[in-house]
Design an enzyme around this catalytic site. Structure first.
Site, PDB file in Angstrom:
ATOM      1  N   HIS A   1       0.864  -1.181   0.000  1.00 31.22           N
ATOM      2  CA  HIS A   1       0.000   0.000   0.000  1.00 31.22           C
ATOM      3  C   HIS A   1       0.900   1.230   0.000  1.00 31.22           C
ATOM      4  CE1 HIS A   1      -2.804   2.989   1.737  1.00 31.22           C
ATOM      5  NE2 HIS A   1      -3.794   2.185   1.381  1.00 31.22           N
TER       6      HIS A   1
ATOM      7  N   ASP B   1       2.972  -4.264   8.109  1.00 31.23           N
ATOM      8  CA  ASP B   1       1.759  -3.465   7.909  1.00 31.23           C
ATOM      9  C   ASP B   1       0.579  -4.408   8.075  1.00 31.23           C
ATOM     10  OD1 ASP B   1      -0.416  -2.041   7.035  1.00 31.23           O
ATOM     11  OD2 ASP B   1       0.399  -1.521   5.072  1.00 31.23           O
TER      12      ASP B   1
ATOM     13  N   GLN C   1      -4.525  -4.846   6.893  1.00 37.90           N
ATOM     14  CA  GLN C   1      -5.437  -5.860   6.363  1.00 37.90           C
ATOM     15  C   GLN C   1      -5.267  -7.210   7.034  1.00 37.90           C
ATOM     16  OE1 GLN C   1      -7.853  -5.150   4.304  1.00 37.90           O
ATOM     17  NE2 GLN C   1      -7.196  -3.040   3.915  1.00 37.90           N
TER      18      GLN C   1
ATOM     19  N   LYS D   1     -10.659  -0.617  10.393  1.00 35.09           N
ATOM     20  CA  LYS D   1     -10.755  -1.829   9.579  1.00 35.09           C
ATOM     21  C   LYS D   1     -11.093  -3.056  10.433  1.00 35.09           C
ATOM     22  CE  LYS D   1      -7.460  -0.013   6.192  1.00 35.09           C
ATOM     23  NZ  LYS D   1      -8.403   0.321   5.121  1.00 35.09           N
TER      24      LYS D   1
ATOM     25  N   CYS E   1      -4.893   2.638  -3.595  1.00 31.68           N
ATOM     26  CA  CYS E   1      -3.646   3.132  -2.993  1.00 31.68           C
ATOM     27  C   CYS E   1      -2.529   2.106  -3.145  1.00 31.68           C
ATOM     28  CB  CYS E   1      -3.846   3.499  -1.535  1.00 31.68           C
ATOM     29  SG  CYS E   1      -4.897   4.934  -1.277  1.00 31.68           S
TER      30      CYS E   1
END
Length: 421
Positions: free
Chosen positions: A137, A214, A217, A240, A378
């Site tokens: 991302h 990261d 997700q 999220k 993104c």
């Protein structure tokens, strides 16, 4: 509450996962869009919120509103207790070793920027390298680009295969004595790929290279245990994971956080200030300047409590069954190509439809009450990798059903009718 007491109380709270009962806990899912029932499949962008989270945020403003850490009056003490209580819940949720390792931020993007601006500026210099992957991302690309431009370091990129998987041989080849940090996504927001981060962390650590994950997700779809993964940093966004927007968490190993300089200056991140010298506060407050997002922390704590009702294995199984159903149904549509076919995937299906722009797909689906995301997500380098400008992306959460996917498929068929393809 001890760790054992928490585990036992969590087991006692676990209840059978029933998607129809789950849906009733999310008020917005009963909405209608353009006269049609809402089919919400844009969860990778943001998830909807259960009533318990909405109630927790509302209760804070109605009954508990005050600044934290700074007052001796009742409301301030109550707000502080709720705020720090959220930190304790998050610590247990990701299995951090200490609450000192849980830094409150504005989201995963802010968390990554914090590491780049503090660990990065202190440890990465001219001639050094930062290693990322080709599926990142923008939030895990741009901060490192900025750092490299500032310090004279180089950004190296691990390529991905046609199926959307990291090419591990290339990852191993690119690890070197110049690599000062690896920054990788747990799950690709554009492809749904679940990366083998435990293996990648082990390979990096064998060369004494720290790893930032990261988890924007990853955390919504997988049961996260930062000690088992042995990652050095893990970035999370509340919105999220069924919590409020504008709030997030950076997990970091305590020894690394202790050695890092503060990210921003101001109130709460100090122990004492004179015009001659400032003494910084202890962890985690050293990185939390100014009045924090109090309701965000309380709301995210409520979201974690909500998720703790269920067995994560049941949630993961439910989402995997949705993914299998969606993949089978969508793959059968003539002229449609799924982008990202890794063996290990989370609940994301990105696709293109021959001779139809993804934005047109999204617009027509919206008229059918189906909410998806269209664009580059993104992740423009991912689009460049596949030679496409954008995709249409459907992404799933614990409240989605096979009927939602059937509505998506029927909507795509409507798109084909409109465009005669």
């Amino acid at each position: 509450m001890t760790e054992l007491e928490f585990i036992l109380s969590k087991e006692q709270r676990v209840k059978p996962f029933d998607v129809e009962s789950v849906r009733k806990e999310f008020p917005i899912l009963s909405a209608r869009v353009h006269g049609k029932p809402l089919t919400y499949l844009d969860n990778a962008a943001t998830t909807q919120k259960p009533q318990s989270v909405i109630d927790a945020v509302q209760r804070y403003y109605k009954e508990e509103n005050s600044n934290v850490h700074r007052g001796v009056h009742y409301l301030s003490e109550l707000a502080t207790k709720k705020y720090e209580g959220a930190r304790s819940k998050i610590k247990k949720y990701v299995n951090a070793a200490s609450e000192k390792e849980i830094i409150f931020t504005r989201g995963a993007t802010d968390s990554i920027n914090l590491v780049a601006a503090t660990f990065g500026r202190k440890n990465i210099h001219a001639g050094d390298e930062v290693l990322i992957t080709g599926m990142e991302h923008h939030s895990n690309i741009v901060p490192w680009q900025m750092l490299c431009e500032e310090n004279g370091a180089a950004l190296r990129v691990v390529p991905i295969s046609d199926s959307g998987e990291i090419i591990l041989e290339e990852y191993v080849r690119l690890l070197s004595e110049k690599t000062k940090i690896v920054a990788i996504s747990h799950v690709s927001n554009a492809l749904g790929t679940i990366n083998p981060i435990k293996k990648m962390i082990e390979l990096a650590h064998s060369r004494m290279i720290p790893v930032l994950v990261d988890g924007a997700q990853g955390a919504p779809h997988l049961n996260i245990d930062v000690q088992e993964l042995d990652c050095d940093f893990y970035a999370i966004s509340s919105h999220k994971i069924y919590g409020p927007t504008g709030f997030g968490v950076l997990y970091g190993k305590e020894n690394l956080l202790e050695a890092m300089p503060p990210y921003q200056g101001g109130g709460d991140m100090i122990r004492s200030v004179t015009f001659e010298k400032t003494i910084f506060n202890d962890l985690p407050y050293k990185f939390e300047a100014g009045t924090p997002h109090i309701d965000g922390a309380i709301g995210f704590g409520a979201a974690i409590e909500y998720l703790n009702q269920y067995d994560w294995k049941e949630i993961e199984m439910h989402e995997q069954l949705l993914l299998q159903h969606a993949t089978a149904q969508i793959s059968a549509i003539d002229g449609l190509t799924i982008i990202g076919t890794a063996k290990e995937k989370a609940g994301v299906v990105s696709f293109v439809l021959e001779d139809v722009h993804p934005h047109d797909i999204g617009t027509i689906l919206d008229q059918e009450g189906v909410a998806i995301r269209t664009g580059h997500h993104c992740a423009q380098p991912v689009m460049d990798r596949y030679g496409i400008p954008a995709t249409a992306r459907a992404s799933f959460a614990l409240y989605n059903t096979n009927e939602d996917i059937d509505a998506l498929v029927n909507g795509i068929k409507k798109v084909k009718e409109v465009f005669h393809v």
